[in-house]
Each structure stands twice: as C-alpha cells, then as structure tokens.
Design a protein around this motif. Structure first.
Motif, PDB file in Angstrom:
ATOM      1  N   ALA A   1     -19.107  49.187 -19.715  1.00 40.97           N
ATOM      2  CA  ALA A   1     -19.211  50.604 -19.347  1.00 40.97           C
ATOM      3  C   ALA A   1     -18.876  50.819 -17.877  1.00 40.97           C
ATOM      4  N   GLY A   2     -19.366  49.936 -17.025  1.00 44.38           N
ATOM      5  CA  GLY A   2     -19.144  50.101 -15.586  1.00 44.38           C
ATOM      6  C   GLY A   2     -17.674  50.119 -15.205  1.00 44.38           C
ATOM      7  N   LEU A   3     -16.841  49.455 -15.980  1.00 45.27           N
ATOM      8  CA  LEU A   3     -15.414  49.369 -15.647  1.00 45.27           C
ATOM      9  C   LEU A   3     -14.614  50.582 -16.115  1.00 45.27           C
TER      10      LEU A   3
ATOM     11  N   SER B   1     -21.875  42.331 -19.670  1.00 44.17           N
ATOM     12  CA  SER B   1     -22.301  43.713 -19.417  1.00 44.17           C
ATOM     13  C   SER B   1     -23.267  44.142 -20.521  1.00 44.17           C
TER      14      SER B   1
ATOM     15  N   GLU C   1     -15.932  53.762 -17.210  1.00 44.24           N
ATOM     16  CA  GLU C   1     -16.598  55.063 -17.097  1.00 44.24           C
ATOM     17  C   GLU C   1     -15.648  56.120 -16.529  1.00 44.24           C
TER      18      GLU C   1
ATOM     19  N   ARG D   1     -21.173  55.499 -26.314  1.00 41.73           N
ATOM     20  CA  ARG D   1     -21.687  54.612 -25.270  1.00 41.73           C
ATOM     21  C   ARG D   1     -22.939  53.975 -25.834  1.00 41.73           C
TER      22      ARG D   1
ATOM     23  N   GLU E   1     -24.208  47.379 -20.991  1.00 47.78           N
ATOM     24  CA  GLU E   1     -23.831  48.726 -21.426  1.00 47.78           C
ATOM     25  C   GLU E   1     -22.346  48.705 -21.783  1.00 47.78           C
TER      26      GLU E   1
END
Lengths: 250, 250
Positions: free
Chosen positions: A158-160, A132, A162, A119, A134
């Motif tokens: 990352a938000g999608l 994004s 995780e 990450r 992250e």
C-alpha cells in the motif's frame, strides 16, 4: 503404434466416437453444435443406450465435447491460450501501453469482469512476500471467446502505490506495470511458481469448470532491479484453456 | 479475516481436525503415522461416525493425510520438490557430471526405476518436433523419499545418437546432456510447455496417486545453439509433489 496391423476391429462405441471426431475435425460439426443424442445414436447404429453413452464419453474425456445438464452433449473447440512466461512480460510489451494480456490472446477478443479493487490487511503469506502488512488488492476475471479462463488477484504494498491509478478500477494504458514504472518502480525481475490442483467451489463456479477439470495456479512476484517486491499476482487458470510456455538457455 | 471476532464456535468435526493438524504440525504425529480411526474418534469425542469421517476428510482434502483402503488414514507430509525451470538446466549443472535431478532434490534421496530404452518409429507429433522418423526412447520413473513423483519419456533423433551411451540404460556422469555434448551437440536452448490434467489410469498406477490428484505435464524440447532439436522430454508429475519455479527478466 499406428503402423502395426490391427488384429481386431475396435469396439463399436469407439468407432462411433471416431466418426463423430472426424466430423468435428473436418469442421462439419462446429464449436457449440449439439452432438447427436443417445436416442439418435441408438437408432442410427442399432445399439444399446450404454454403448451410445460410452461413445459420447470418449469425446467428453478428450475435451472435444461437454455435456450440459438435461440438454445434450455439445462440441467444445477451444484453441488453448499459449501463455508465454518469459516473453509476455518484456518491457516492450507494457512499456508501449499494451496490456500483457494482448500478448497471450493474439487478437482474440477478451474481456475482464468481476473487477474488485480494495485496500486490505495482508495475510501472513502475502505480507512475507511483499514486506508490507497493508496492501492494495486487485481481483478480476478474464474471459476469451466469451469463456472465463482465469481468475487473478494482484497485491501491491500500500505504501508504494497509494494515490496512483493502481488503486482505481481503470489503470490506464499499459496497466499496472506502466503505472509502477511511472512511480519509478518498473518491474525488472519475475519469479513464477506453478502448481496444479483441483479447483475450490468458488473457482469452479466463476470459471464454469466441468467436473474433473483441474486448475493451474501461477504465483508471480515482480521485483524492481534493486530487488524490491512490487507485486504478487495469484492466478488460477482453467487447465483445459491453457498451455504455459517458458523459454530459456543452458 | 483471522483478526475478526468469532461469533460461533466452529463445528465439532472442524475442531477435531484442527486438533489433529496441530499434532501433525508439532511433530507429535509424523509422516506415515496412522491417525486415530473413526471408532477411536467416536469414542473419544462422543460423536457419530459421519462426524468422525468429516474430521478426517478435512485433513485428506488438505493433503496432510491419505486414506489407505481398509487400513485407516495416514499422515502424509511431503515437502514439495522445487523444480527450478531455468537454473537447473544450466551448463554448470550437467557440464560437471551432475545429474539435473540433483538440482531439484537438493540431497534428498532419489531413485530411478522402470527404466526402458528402446528404438522406435516416432509418432507423428514426436517426428514433427524432432524432424526424425526414427527415435531412441528412454522411459523411467523418479521417486523421492521412496515416493514416486515423476514419469519421464525422452526422445532422441536416432541418427544423431546411434551408438552413444544415450542408447544404453546407464548414460554415465552428467547424463544424456553430457553425452549430447560429447557428440558435439550440447543443448543451448530449451522450450518447456506446461499443462495440467487428470492422470491416465497407467500414470495414476505408476505414480500411486490418490483419487482426485491431477498431474502436471511438462514437454521440454532441447535445441543446440544452431537450433537443431536434440531431445524431446515428456514428463508427468504428481501435482501434489511439485512446485515449478521459473525466473526471468523484463
């Protein structure tokens, strides 16, 4: 051109190269076999060392042979991988649990190694494409017939992703596209950018590239049908191992 | 990585390169301008010649500058041509009398020279693709912003195009695809094969390539809706001048 009468004999180094090439093409000399060395060619054809070297250089330049430091020149027959831009990414491929890579190699044995899943903070370029800051990053190396042919680095917002198997080394059947599909984000559109350049030292090392071999860089972005970017994949390909094919209509 | 604290100053040659790069990016040094020479850098920064050379080498390796033998190092800013594989060959493009090339260059001035139109016996490879042993061949070179960027050689089955403007230097509005259309043979499907390799000496000369610059080879075959091959186009592109883009759906 091959039909016109030949006014002169080709030079001796070229005739020797032609002879060796014929033996390779006939299957008498095979992939990985050592070619006759300079001393052997000198003795056999009564020629100078420079001439023997020229003959071997012809085959090296044609990509039919590779020199190995201090050990001679070896036949290198490698059937280029036909990478099929538009067909390989069809939903039928990853929708049925098959890796996209299977479509390229058509049953030839391939391996994936140097896998790294991390990450990270996105670089400016990656952040701009994926919207994004992250990202989850998957780095790996592909080899075919034991030869390393491609380095690939995939970035996911990352938000999608995780908590999904995309953040694990083993992503399961169908790979990351099947997992994006599980998340309700199946890729629908792809954009590929293709460039060529000389390799960076790290790339030359990981791909075991002989000097003077360029790489093909493919940057692919995958979007959902709604236009949401879900993956950026930066691939670095040994140019001697690949033909990229794209089919489209007028 | 750019966020982490810098434990050491970068080496002097790198700081000099950074300074020159900033001046290029700010537009203070412009395309075609001569960079300060080794002697000027040595005097200005009180450094050895090898250090000055290293600083210039950084910019040359980044493609921002090119050395000209015996005359110094010059800024080379060239916005890459975005060659759009699938959209550029749409019927709207050539159907309205526009050259396909217009779609690539978006209004940037381009020229075509070294045009050669001949009738030839096909090589074995070309004959196999075009199903014809006699071919009309069109060779030409494209330049953008006065820089040569592409060599192209198109082959047409002689029996299909005999007597048409395809056999003339000037093919008229819409180019060869509009003429194939006039002959009842409009291209409907395209296959492109993309490879990268080092240039041959003739190609390096015609494209004015600095050493260490690979070329992208694109072989495109155009087919009618009935699957008849009507053109084979072998293109050799300066890799520093091009990004190839392909869009497709899953």
């Amino acid at each position: 051109m091959s039909e016109s009468p030949v006014p002169h004999e080709p030079p001796i180094y070229r005739r020797i190269a032609d002879g060796l090439r014929s033996r390779i093409m006939a299957g008498e000399l095979r992939d990985g076999d050592r070619l006759p060395g300079e001393n052997a060619l000198m003795a056999e054809h009564d020629i100078a060392r420079a001439t023997a070297r020229q003959a071997l250089a012809v085959l090296i330049n044609e990509g039919l042979a590779v020199p190995k430091r201090g050990s001679g020149v070896y036949v290198r027959l490698f059937k280029p991988i036909r990478r099929h831009g538009s067909r390989r990414l069809s939903r039928e491929q990853w929708g049925q649990g098959r890796a996209i890579w299977d479509a390229d190699t058509r049953g030839r044995p391939f391996t994936v190694d140097e896998v790294e899943v991390t990450r990270e903070n996105a670089t400016e370029d990656v952040a701009a494409v994926l919207e994004s800051t992250e990202v989850w990053v998957r780095r790996r190396r592909y080899s075919v017939d034991t030869r390393p042919v491609q380095l690939a680095t995939s970035y996911f917002p990352a938000g999608l992703v995780e908590g999904s198997a995309i953040t694990q080394a083993d992503t399961g059947p169908g790979g990351v596209y099947a997992r994006l599909s599980d998340l309700g984000l199946p890729p629908a559109h792809f954009t590929e950018e293709v460039r060529a350049r000389m390799p960076r030292p790290r790339e030359a090392g990981l791909l075991d590239l002989p000097g003077g071999t360029p790489v093909i860089e493919v940057c692919r972005t995958a979007y959902t049908s709604g236009g949401l970017p879900v993956e950026l994949n930066e691939m670095v390909l040994d140019s001697a191992a690949y033909v990229l094919q794209y089919d489209f209509d007028a």
